[in-house]
Design a protein around this motif. Structure first.
Motif, PDB file in Angstrom:
ATOM      1  N   ASP A  91       0.813  -1.215   0.000  1.00 21.28           N
ATOM      2  CA  ASP A  91       0.000   0.000   0.000  1.00 21.28           C
ATOM      3  C   ASP A  91       0.845   1.264   0.000  1.00 21.28           C
ATOM      4  O   ASP A  91       0.394   2.325  -0.408  1.00 21.28           O
ATOM      5  CB  ASP A  91      -0.950   0.002   1.200  1.00 21.28           C
ATOM      6  N   ASN A  92       2.086   1.186   0.480  1.00 23.77           N
ATOM      7  CA  ASN A  92       2.969   2.345   0.515  1.00 23.77           C
ATOM      8  C   ASN A  92       4.269   2.002  -0.207  1.00 23.77           C
ATOM      9  O   ASN A  92       5.116   1.299   0.342  1.00 23.77           O
ATOM     10  CB  ASN A  92       3.268   2.767   1.960  1.00 23.77           C
ATOM     11  N   PRO A  93       4.444   2.477  -1.452  1.00 20.68           N
ATOM     12  CA  PRO A  93       5.652   2.134  -2.195  1.00 20.68           C
ATOM     13  C   PRO A  93       6.876   2.957  -1.796  1.00 20.68           C
ATOM     14  O   PRO A  93       7.946   2.786  -2.373  1.00 20.68           O
ATOM     15  CB  PRO A  93       5.256   2.439  -3.651  1.00 20.68           C
ATOM     16  N   PHE A  94       6.728   3.851  -0.814  1.00 20.88           N
ATOM     17  CA  PHE A  94       7.806   4.771  -0.483  1.00 20.88           C
ATOM     18  C   PHE A  94       8.622   4.345   0.731  1.00 20.88           C
ATOM     19  O   PHE A  94       9.752   4.788   0.915  1.00 20.88           O
ATOM     20  CB  PHE A  94       7.249   6.175  -0.221  1.00 20.88           C
ATOM     21  N   TRP A  95       8.078   3.480   1.588  1.00 22.49           N
ATOM     22  CA  TRP A  95       8.764   3.199   2.845  1.00 22.49           C
ATOM     23  C   TRP A  95      10.154   2.611   2.622  1.00 22.49           C
ATOM     24  O   TRP A  95      11.100   2.921   3.359  1.00 22.49           O
ATOM     25  CB  TRP A  95       7.935   2.257   3.724  1.00 22.49           C
ATOM     26  N   SER A  96      10.270   1.765   1.596  1.00 23.25           N
ATOM     27  CA  SER A  96      11.557   1.101   1.386  1.00 23.25           C
ATOM     28  C   SER A  96      12.637   2.097   0.969  1.00 23.25           C
ATOM     29  O   SER A  96      13.819   1.913   1.278  1.00 23.25           O
ATOM     30  CB  SER A  96      11.423  -0.012   0.343  1.00 23.25           C
ATOM     31  N   LYS A  97      12.262   3.164   0.261  1.00 22.73           N
ATOM     32  CA  LYS A  97      13.254   4.167  -0.150  1.00 22.73           C
ATOM     33  C   LYS A  97      13.804   4.909   1.066  1.00 22.73           C
ATOM     34  O   LYS A  97      15.017   5.142   1.175  1.00 22.73           O
ATOM     35  CB  LYS A  97      12.615   5.138  -1.138  1.00 22.73           C
ATOM     36  N   PHE A  98      12.916   5.289   2.003  1.00 21.78           N
ATOM     37  CA  PHE A  98      13.377   5.996   3.202  1.00 21.78           C
ATOM     38  C   PHE A  98      14.136   5.056   4.130  1.00 21.78           C
ATOM     39  O   PHE A  98      15.154   5.432   4.717  1.00 21.78           O
ATOM     40  CB  PHE A  98      12.183   6.622   3.926  1.00 21.78           C
ATOM     41  N   ALA A  99      13.659   3.829   4.276  1.00 21.25           N
ATOM     42  CA  ALA A  99      14.349   2.866   5.134  1.00 21.25           C
ATOM     43  C   ALA A  99      15.709   2.518   4.550  1.00 21.25           C
ATOM     44  O   ALA A  99      16.692   2.363   5.278  1.00 21.25           O
ATOM     45  CB  ALA A  99      13.498   1.607   5.298  1.00 21.25           C
ATOM     46  N   ASP A 100      15.769   2.416   3.232  1.00 23.70           N
ATOM     47  CA  ASP A 100      17.031   2.153   2.552  1.00 23.70           C
ATOM     48  C   ASP A 100      18.043   3.267   2.843  1.00 23.70           C
ATOM     49  O   ASP A 100      19.211   3.004   3.145  1.00 23.70           O
ATOM     50  CB  ASP A 100      16.770   2.070   1.045  1.00 23.70           C
ATOM     51  N   ALA A 101      17.572   4.519   2.795  1.00 18.52           N
ATOM     52  CA  ALA A 101      18.455   5.658   3.072  1.00 18.52           C
ATOM     53  C   ALA A 101      18.954   5.628   4.512  1.00 18.52           C
ATOM     54  O   ALA A 101      20.135   5.880   4.792  1.00 18.52           O
ATOM     55  CB  ALA A 101      17.720   6.962   2.793  1.00 18.52           C
ATOM     56  N   ALA A 102      18.055   5.309   5.451  1.00 20.00           N
ATOM     57  CA  ALA A 102      18.446   5.267   6.861  1.00 20.00           C
ATOM     58  C   ALA A 102      19.415   4.126   7.136  1.00 20.00           C
ATOM     59  O   ALA A 102      20.363   4.267   7.920  1.00 20.00           O
ATOM     60  CB  ALA A 102      17.195   5.124   7.736  1.00 20.00           C
ATOM     61  N   ARG A 167      18.499  11.372  10.427  1.00 17.03           N
ATOM     62  CA  ARG A 167      19.193  12.307   9.533  1.00 17.03           C
ATOM     63  C   ARG A 167      19.052  11.972   8.052  1.00 17.03           C
ATOM     64  O   ARG A 167      18.738  12.860   7.236  1.00 17.03           O
ATOM     65  CB  ARG A 167      20.674  12.367   9.925  1.00 17.03           C
ATOM     66  N   PRO A 168      19.278  10.715   7.606  1.00 18.61           N
ATOM     67  CA  PRO A 168      19.167  10.446   6.164  1.00 18.61           C
ATOM     68  C   PRO A 168      17.779  10.739   5.606  1.00 18.61           C
ATOM     69  O   PRO A 168      17.656  11.259   4.487  1.00 18.61           O
ATOM     70  CB  PRO A 168      19.494   8.947   6.074  1.00 18.61           C
ATOM     71  N   ALA A 169      16.721  10.402   6.368  1.00 17.22           N
ATOM     72  CA  ALA A 169      15.365  10.665   5.874  1.00 17.22           C
ATOM     73  C   ALA A 169      15.098  12.159   5.774  1.00 17.22           C
ATOM     74  O   ALA A 169      14.427  12.627   4.844  1.00 17.22           O
ATOM     75  CB  ALA A 169      14.339   9.998   6.790  1.00 17.22           C
ATOM     76  N   LEU A 170      15.597  12.934   6.736  1.00 16.83           N
ATOM     77  CA  LEU A 170      15.443  14.386   6.682  1.00 16.83           C
ATOM     78  C   LEU A 170      16.143  14.959   5.453  1.00 16.83           C
ATOM     79  O   LEU A 170      15.608  15.831   4.761  1.00 16.83           O
ATOM     80  CB  LEU A 170      15.998  15.026   7.962  1.00 16.83           C
ATOM     81  N   MET A 171      17.354  14.464   5.202  1.00 19.03           N
ATOM     82  CA  MET A 171      18.095  14.927   4.026  1.00 19.03           C
ATOM     83  C   MET A 171      17.367  14.545   2.744  1.00 19.03           C
ATOM     84  O   MET A 171      17.327  15.332   1.786  1.00 19.03           O
ATOM     85  CB  MET A 171      19.501  14.335   4.040  1.00 19.03           C
ATOM     86  N   MET A 172      16.785  13.368   2.713  1.00 18.48           N
ATOM     87  CA  MET A 172      16.059  12.917   1.531  1.00 18.48           C
ATOM     88  C   MET A 172      14.835  13.798   1.296  1.00 18.48           C
ATOM     89  O   MET A 172      14.546  14.179   0.153  1.00 18.48           O
ATOM     90  CB  MET A 172      15.647  11.456   1.712  1.00 18.48           C
ATOM     91  N   ARG A 173      14.117  14.150   2.355  1.00 16.16           N
ATOM     92  CA  ARG A 173      12.955  15.030   2.218  1.00 16.16           C
ATOM     93  C   ARG A 173      13.364  16.414   1.717  1.00 16.16           C
ATOM     94  O   ARG A 173      12.700  16.998   0.856  1.00 16.16           O
ATOM     95  CB  ARG A 173      12.209  15.135   3.556  1.00 16.16           C
ATOM     96  N   ASP A 174      14.449  16.945   2.267  1.00 18.49           N
ATOM     97  CA  ASP A 174      14.919  18.256   1.813  1.00 18.49           C
ATOM     98  C   ASP A 174      15.277  18.214   0.336  1.00 18.49           C
ATOM     99  O   ASP A 174      14.962  19.151  -0.423  1.00 18.49           O
ATOM    100  CB  ASP A 174      16.139  18.697   2.637  1.00 18.49           C
TER     101      ASP A 174
END
Length: 455
Positions: A91-102, A167-174
């Protein structure tokens, strides 16, 4: 006051005074985990092709090892934790991208990312590259042989105790906020931005891009998913390079061999059944860009099956290369040498869907002429097929490319990693080892008649 002598005396006094003691900066140090005694080998098997050894440890960890001398004193390590994001709802295709970054961007154990980099300065050891795939968590590193035991220790720590801070997720959002609207500055940027929405449907991955959905991702839920994958997925270690078998077995025994036995996580393949091609005959869709007005895109595609069968896949690729040859010759002849059209064949992961395509960046006045050229090339292929000369022009480089690929540690580590890859519905993953052995012979056996039949 006091003149030059006073200033000179003050300078001499200052120079003679002892320097204040500076606080000693302690160098960051990586501390390997000590999870228990080395694991014991349960079984050793030998593969005929590729020529490799497979070691099964008592805790279920699998080691695939292949000795090569392509790169002296170097090895390629690939670790697969065999459960990916298909183990959870899509249902959420984005979680893996943020978790991958972290996972890959925040250090390990007590070390921050910067401290981790500092700790390995002067050595080939590093934090491994990581990736969350649909069916596997992947880790990659290419250390010198002398650093291989430490590299495995680092990768074990990345599995057991990654920092996973915010930190990585914050940087990804920015970065997303900054770059989100930059796609519309060119025609090709707009086309690429929406490319996932054109041809398939039935999965959130094919929905319209939404910055707000990205930004609203539940990072903690994603980290919890990743934690389960890291802790429960079965482990396959692949080492290919200029190393000694016994030394590699000992290094894996002291690292991943110390982990408890894992039951593994089942992949939810039922949720793949909804992926399908978008129906034809839909209303025209208009996409605009904000760049120079002389930019336009021509893209034509023709549906096929997904090419899971190795014979289908190789023939599709060869026909696609011939399509590319004709596009280059005819589009440049008609529209000018500055145009670089491309044609190819692609398949959809985890669905038996594929398509041939022709693509060109042109000026608006060239859209209709280039469309007519593409349609003409397709009609000629359907009516007359391909020539023997065209077939030779694409098969010979393909065979040489296959031979060159075999001189690379990364190629063989990728092949061996698929020993544990599940053969999922509609996916060609897990079939590469089966395809590899006779690849050149199959390419050389392709005939114009076979390609005509596909066209």
């Amino acid at each position: 006051n006091g003149g030059e002598k006073t200033v000179l005396d003050a300078w001499k006094t200052a120079m003679a005074a002892p320097l204040p003691k500076r606080e000693e900066v302690k160098k960051a140090e990586f501390k390997p985990l000590n999870l228990g005694p080395p694991g014991k080998v349960k079984k050793v098997e030998e593969l005929a092709h590729p020529k490799a050894k497979v070691v099964i440890f008592e805790n279920g960890v699998r080691l695939s090892f292949m000795h090569t001398d392509y790169t002296k004193d170097r090895a390629n390590i690939r670790i697969g934790i065999n459960a990916g994001h298909l183990a959870f709802p899509q249902d959420n295709p984005f979680w893996s991208k943020f978790a991958d970054a972290a996972w890959g961007g925040d250090g390990v154990g007590d070390l921050t990312l910067d401290q981790s980099i500092s700790a390995f300065a002067g050595r080939s050891t590093s934090l491994a590259s990581v990736q969350i795939d649909p069916d596997t968590l992947e880790m990659y590193a290419s250390p010198a042989i002398a650093d291989l035991p430490e590299q495995l220790q680092v990768m074990l720590s990345q599995v057991v105790e990654p920092r996973m801070g915010p930190r990585p997720a914050l940087m990804m959002r920015d970065a997303l906020k900054t770059s989100w609207d930059s796609y519309n500055q060119t025609a090709s940027g707009v086309f690429g931005f929406y490319s996932s929405t054109y041809f398939e449907t039935g999965n959130p991955a094919y929905e319209e891009p939404s910055l707000q959905k990205y930004l609203a991702n539940d990072d903690e839920k994603g980290k919890a998913y990743l934690k389960r994958l890291r802790e429960e997925g079965t482990i396959h270690v692949v080492v290919v390079g200029d190393a000694e078998f016994d030394s590699v077995v000992a290094a894996v025994a002291k690292t991943f061999g110390t982990l408890p036995k894992r039951a593994g996580l089942a992949l939810n393949t039922a949720q793949l059944a909804t992926i399908r091609s978008k129906p034809t005959g839909q209303p025209a869709r208009v996409l605009t860009h904000k760049g120079p007005p002389e930019q336009a895109i021509v893209h034509v595609s023709w549906r096929t099956k997904g090419g899971i069968d190795p014979f289908d896949a190789e023939r599709f690729y060869i026909l696609a290369e011939i399509l590319q040859l004709r596009l280059t010759d005819k589009v440049r002849e008609a529209a000018g040498q500055s145009y670089s059209p491309n044609g190819g064949w692609t398949s959809t992961s985890y669905a038996d869907l594929g398509r041939f395509y022709a693509h060109a960046s042109v000026t608006p006045d060239q859209v209709k002429p280039v469309e007519a050229i593409i349609d003409g090339i397709a009609a000629d292929l359907v009516r007359d097929g391909v020539t023997l000369d065209e077939l030779k022009r694409v098969v010979e480089p393909a065979v040489k490319g296959q031979e060159r690929s075999r001189q690379n540690n990364g190629y063989w580590s990728s092949i061996l990693s698929e020993l544990d890859t599940p053969k999922l519905p509609g996916s060609n993953s897990g079939f590469r080892k089966d395809r590899e052995a006779q690849a050149e012979a199959r390419l050389l056996a392709i005939t114009p008649a076979q390609l005509h039949e596909i066209a």
